[in-house]
Design a protein around this motif. Structure first.
Motif, PDB file in Angstrom:
ATOM      1  N   ILE A   1       0.836  -1.203   0.000  1.00  0.00           N
ATOM      2  CA  ILE A   1       0.000   0.000   0.000  1.00  0.00           C
ATOM      3  C   ILE A   1       0.867   1.249   0.000  1.00  0.00           C
ATOM      4  O   ILE A   1       0.598   2.207  -0.737  1.00  0.00           O
ATOM      5  N   LEU A   2       1.918   1.252   0.805  1.00  0.00           N
ATOM      6  CA  LEU A   2       2.838   2.393   0.804  1.00  0.00           C
ATOM      7  C   LEU A   2       3.433   2.610  -0.580  1.00  0.00           C
ATOM      8  O   LEU A   2       3.506   3.739  -1.067  1.00  0.00           O
ATOM      9  N   LYS A   3       3.850   1.540  -1.227  1.00  0.00           N
ATOM     10  CA  LYS A   3       4.471   1.643  -2.547  1.00  0.00           C
ATOM     11  C   LYS A   3       3.494   2.247  -3.559  1.00  0.00           C
ATOM     12  O   LYS A   3       3.868   3.088  -4.376  1.00  0.00           O
ATOM     13  N   ALA A   4       2.224   1.844  -3.472  1.00  0.00           N
ATOM     14  CA  ALA A   4       1.220   2.341  -4.423  1.00  0.00           C
ATOM     15  C   ALA A   4       0.751   3.755  -4.098  1.00  0.00           C
ATOM     16  O   ALA A   4       0.539   4.561  -5.008  1.00  0.00           O
ATOM     17  N   GLU A   5       0.585   4.045  -2.810  1.00  0.00           N
ATOM     18  CA  GLU A   5      -0.044   5.308  -2.413  1.00  0.00           C
ATOM     19  C   GLU A   5       0.935   6.424  -2.053  1.00  0.00           C
ATOM     20  O   GLU A   5       0.643   7.586  -2.262  1.00  0.00           O
ATOM     21  N   VAL A   6       2.078   6.059  -1.477  1.00  0.00           N
ATOM     22  CA  VAL A   6       3.054   7.060  -1.041  1.00  0.00           C
ATOM     23  C   VAL A   6       4.452   6.559  -1.384  1.00  0.00           C
ATOM     24  O   VAL A   6       5.205   6.138  -0.498  1.00  0.00           O
ATOM     25  N   PRO A   7       4.801   6.562  -2.657  1.00  0.00           N
ATOM     26  CA  PRO A   7       6.081   5.977  -3.064  1.00  0.00           C
ATOM     27  C   PRO A   7       7.298   6.595  -2.390  1.00  0.00           C
ATOM     28  O   PRO A   7       8.287   5.906  -2.153  1.00  0.00           O
ATOM     29  N   GLY A   8       7.236   7.862  -2.036  1.00  0.00           N
ATOM     30  CA  GLY A   8       8.371   8.496  -1.367  1.00  0.00           C
ATOM     31  C   GLY A   8       8.615   7.905   0.020  1.00  0.00           C
ATOM     32  O   GLY A   8       9.758   7.686   0.419  1.00  0.00           O
ATOM     33  N   VAL A   9       7.540   7.634   0.745  1.00  0.00           N
ATOM     34  CA  VAL A   9       7.664   7.016   2.070  1.00  0.00           C
ATOM     35  C   VAL A   9       8.173   5.580   1.914  1.00  0.00           C
ATOM     36  O   VAL A   9       9.056   5.140   2.647  1.00  0.00           O
ATOM     37  N   TYR A  10       7.622   4.865   0.938  1.00  0.00           N
ATOM     38  CA  TYR A  10       8.062   3.493   0.675  1.00  0.00           C
ATOM     39  C   TYR A  10       9.570   3.460   0.413  1.00  0.00           C
ATOM     40  O   TYR A  10      10.298   2.673   1.001  1.00  0.00           O
ATOM     41  N   LYS A  11      10.048   4.350  -0.451  1.00  0.00           N
ATOM     42  CA  LYS A  11      11.473   4.384  -0.782  1.00  0.00           C
ATOM     43  C   LYS A  11      12.314   4.704   0.451  1.00  0.00           C
ATOM     44  O   LYS A  11      13.362   4.101   0.672  1.00  0.00           O
ATOM     45  N   GLY A  12      11.835   5.632   1.291  1.00  0.00           N
ATOM     46  CA  GLY A  12      12.558   5.976   2.509  1.00  0.00           C
ATOM     47  C   GLY A  12      12.695   4.783   3.448  1.00  0.00           C
ATOM     48  O   GLY A  12      13.759   4.564   4.035  1.00  0.00           O
ATOM     49  N   ILE A  13      11.636   3.992   3.567  1.00  0.00           N
ATOM     50  CA  ILE A  13      11.683   2.802   4.423  1.00  0.00           C
ATOM     51  C   ILE A  13      12.660   1.782   3.856  1.00  0.00           C
ATOM     52  O   ILE A  13      13.499   1.237   4.575  1.00  0.00           O
ATOM     53  N   VAL A  14      12.558   1.517   2.561  1.00  0.00           N
ATOM     54  CA  VAL A  14      13.441   0.539   1.925  1.00  0.00           C
ATOM     55  C   VAL A  14      14.897   0.965   2.038  1.00  0.00           C
ATOM     56  O   VAL A  14      15.771   0.138   2.322  1.00  0.00           O
ATOM     57  N   ASP A  15      15.153   2.250   1.869  1.00  0.00           N
ATOM     58  CA  ASP A  15      16.532   2.752   1.965  1.00  0.00           C
ATOM     59  C   ASP A  15      17.110   2.601   3.376  1.00  0.00           C
ATOM     60  O   ASP A  15      18.305   2.425   3.539  1.00  0.00           O
ATOM     61  N   GLU A  16      16.259   2.666   4.396  1.00  0.00           N
ATOM     62  CA  GLU A  16      16.720   2.628   5.787  1.00  0.00           C
ATOM     63  C   GLU A  16      16.718   1.234   6.409  1.00  0.00           C
ATOM     64  O   GLU A  16      17.353   1.025   7.436  1.00  0.00           O
ATOM     65  N   MET A  17      16.013   0.300   5.823  1.00  0.00           N
ATOM     66  CA  MET A  17      15.914  -1.011   6.482  1.00  0.00           C
ATOM     67  C   MET A  17      17.227  -1.781   6.358  1.00  0.00           C
ATOM     68  O   MET A  17      17.927  -1.693   5.352  1.00  0.00           O
ATOM     69  N   PRO A  18      17.544  -2.533   7.399  1.00  0.00           N
ATOM     70  CA  PRO A  18      18.801  -3.298   7.378  1.00  0.00           C
ATOM     71  C   PRO A  18      18.716  -4.490   6.429  1.00  0.00           C
ATOM     72  O   PRO A  18      17.618  -4.915   6.042  1.00  0.00           O
ATOM     73  N   ASN A  19      19.861  -5.015   6.059  1.00  0.00           N
ATOM     74  CA  ASN A  19      19.888  -6.221   5.233  1.00  0.00           C
ATOM     75  C   ASN A  19      19.220  -7.363   5.984  1.00  0.00           C
ATOM     76  O   ASN A  19      19.266  -7.437   7.207  1.00  0.00           O
ATOM     77  N   VAL A  20      18.634  -8.280   5.243  1.00  0.00           N
ATOM     78  CA  VAL A  20      17.907  -9.395   5.854  1.00  0.00           C
ATOM     79  C   VAL A  20      18.799 -10.216   6.784  1.00  0.00           C
ATOM     80  O   VAL A  20      18.336 -10.734   7.801  1.00  0.00           O
ATOM     81  N   GLU A  21      20.087 -10.305   6.498  1.00  0.00           N
ATOM     82  CA  GLU A  21      21.003 -11.075   7.351  1.00  0.00           C
ATOM     83  C   GLU A  21      21.078 -10.503   8.764  1.00  0.00           C
ATOM     84  O   GLU A  21      21.360 -11.219   9.718  1.00  0.00           O
ATOM     85  N   GLU A  22      20.827  -9.215   8.906  1.00  0.00           N
ATOM     86  CA  GLU A  22      20.909  -8.573  10.209  1.00  0.00           C
ATOM     87  C   GLU A  22      19.715  -8.892  11.107  1.00  0.00           C
ATOM     88  O   GLU A  22      19.805  -8.797  12.317  1.00  0.00           O
ATOM     89  N   TRP A  23      18.586  -9.253  10.531  1.00  0.00           N
ATOM     90  CA  TRP A  23      17.402  -9.450  11.359  1.00  0.00           C
ATOM     91  C   TRP A  23      16.669 -10.771  11.141  1.00  0.00           C
ATOM     92  O   TRP A  23      15.727 -11.082  11.864  1.00  0.00           O
ATOM     93  N   GLU A  24      17.093 -11.595  10.200  1.00  0.00           N
ATOM     94  CA  GLU A  24      16.333 -12.806   9.916  1.00  0.00           C
ATOM     95  C   GLU A  24      16.282 -13.783  11.094  1.00  0.00           C
ATOM     96  O   GLU A  24      15.360 -14.568  11.218  1.00  0.00           O
ATOM     97  N   GLY A  25      17.270 -13.732  11.978  1.00  0.00           N
ATOM     98  CA  GLY A  25      17.270 -14.605  13.141  1.00  0.00           C
ATOM     99  C   GLY A  25      16.686 -13.963  14.383  1.00  0.00           C
ATOM    100  O   GLY A  25      16.786 -14.511  15.474  1.00  0.00           O
ATOM    101  N   PHE A  26      16.023 -12.813  14.217  1.00  0.00           N
ATOM    102  CA  PHE A  26      15.448 -12.083  15.345  1.00  0.00           C
ATOM    103  C   PHE A  26      14.449 -12.965  16.090  1.00  0.00           C
ATOM    104  O   PHE A  26      13.578 -13.580  15.506  1.00  0.00           O
ATOM    105  N   ASN A  27      14.605 -13.018  17.406  1.00  0.00           N
ATOM    106  CA  ASN A  27      13.696 -13.790  18.253  1.00  0.00           C
ATOM    107  C   ASN A  27      13.289 -12.895  19.406  1.00  0.00           C
ATOM    108  O   ASN A  27      14.042 -12.714  20.348  1.00  0.00           O
ATOM    109  N   PHE A  28      12.104 -12.340  19.338  1.00  0.00           N
ATOM    110  CA  PHE A  28      11.646 -11.422  20.372  1.00  0.00           C
ATOM    111  C   PHE A  28      11.372 -12.162  21.670  1.00  0.00           C
ATOM    112  O   PHE A  28      10.675 -13.153  21.703  1.00  0.00           O
ATOM    113  N   GLY A  29      11.953 -11.672  22.737  1.00  0.00           N
ATOM    114  CA  GLY A  29      11.680 -12.205  24.063  1.00  0.00           C
ATOM    115  C   GLY A  29      12.403 -13.511  24.387  1.00  0.00           C
ATOM    116  O   GLY A  29      12.070 -14.201  25.330  1.00  0.00           O
TER     117      GLY A  29
END
Length: 85
Positions: free
Chosen positions: A56-84
């Motif tokens: 929805i962000l990509k379709a409705e607010v592409p600038g916000v979508y791009k900002g999120i994608v640019d800031e998110m870490p590589n998948v290797e940094e969070w794929e093993g995340f285990n909350f709690g």
């Protein structure tokens, strides 16, 4: 006043939904837990934005979508995340 939509939660998705509905002239009311900012910064509630929200962000607010994608870490940094644990 009668609202068309009640949104529970003022996180990224709730705030975005409120903004999106307003752009379509749909009235809404946003309900959120009011706490001091210092409490909110101790433990963030949002750990990811789900796929549908990103679509929805990509379709409705592409600038916000791009900002999120640019800031998110590589998948290797969070794929093993285990909350709690």
């Amino acid at each position: 006043k009668i609202n068309d939509v009640i949104i529970i939660g003022g996180g990224p998705t709730g705030l975005f939904l409120s903004n999106l509905l307003t752009s379509y002239q749909i009235s809404s009311h946003l309900l959120f837990d009011k706490r001091p900012v210092s409490d909110l910064l101790k433990h963030p509630q949002s750990h990811f934005i789900n796929v549908r929200s990103m679509e929805i962000l990509k379709a409705e607010v592409p600038g916000v979508y791009k900002g999120i994608v640019d800031e998110m870490p590589n998948v290797e940094e969070w794929e093993g995340f285990n909350f709690g644990g």
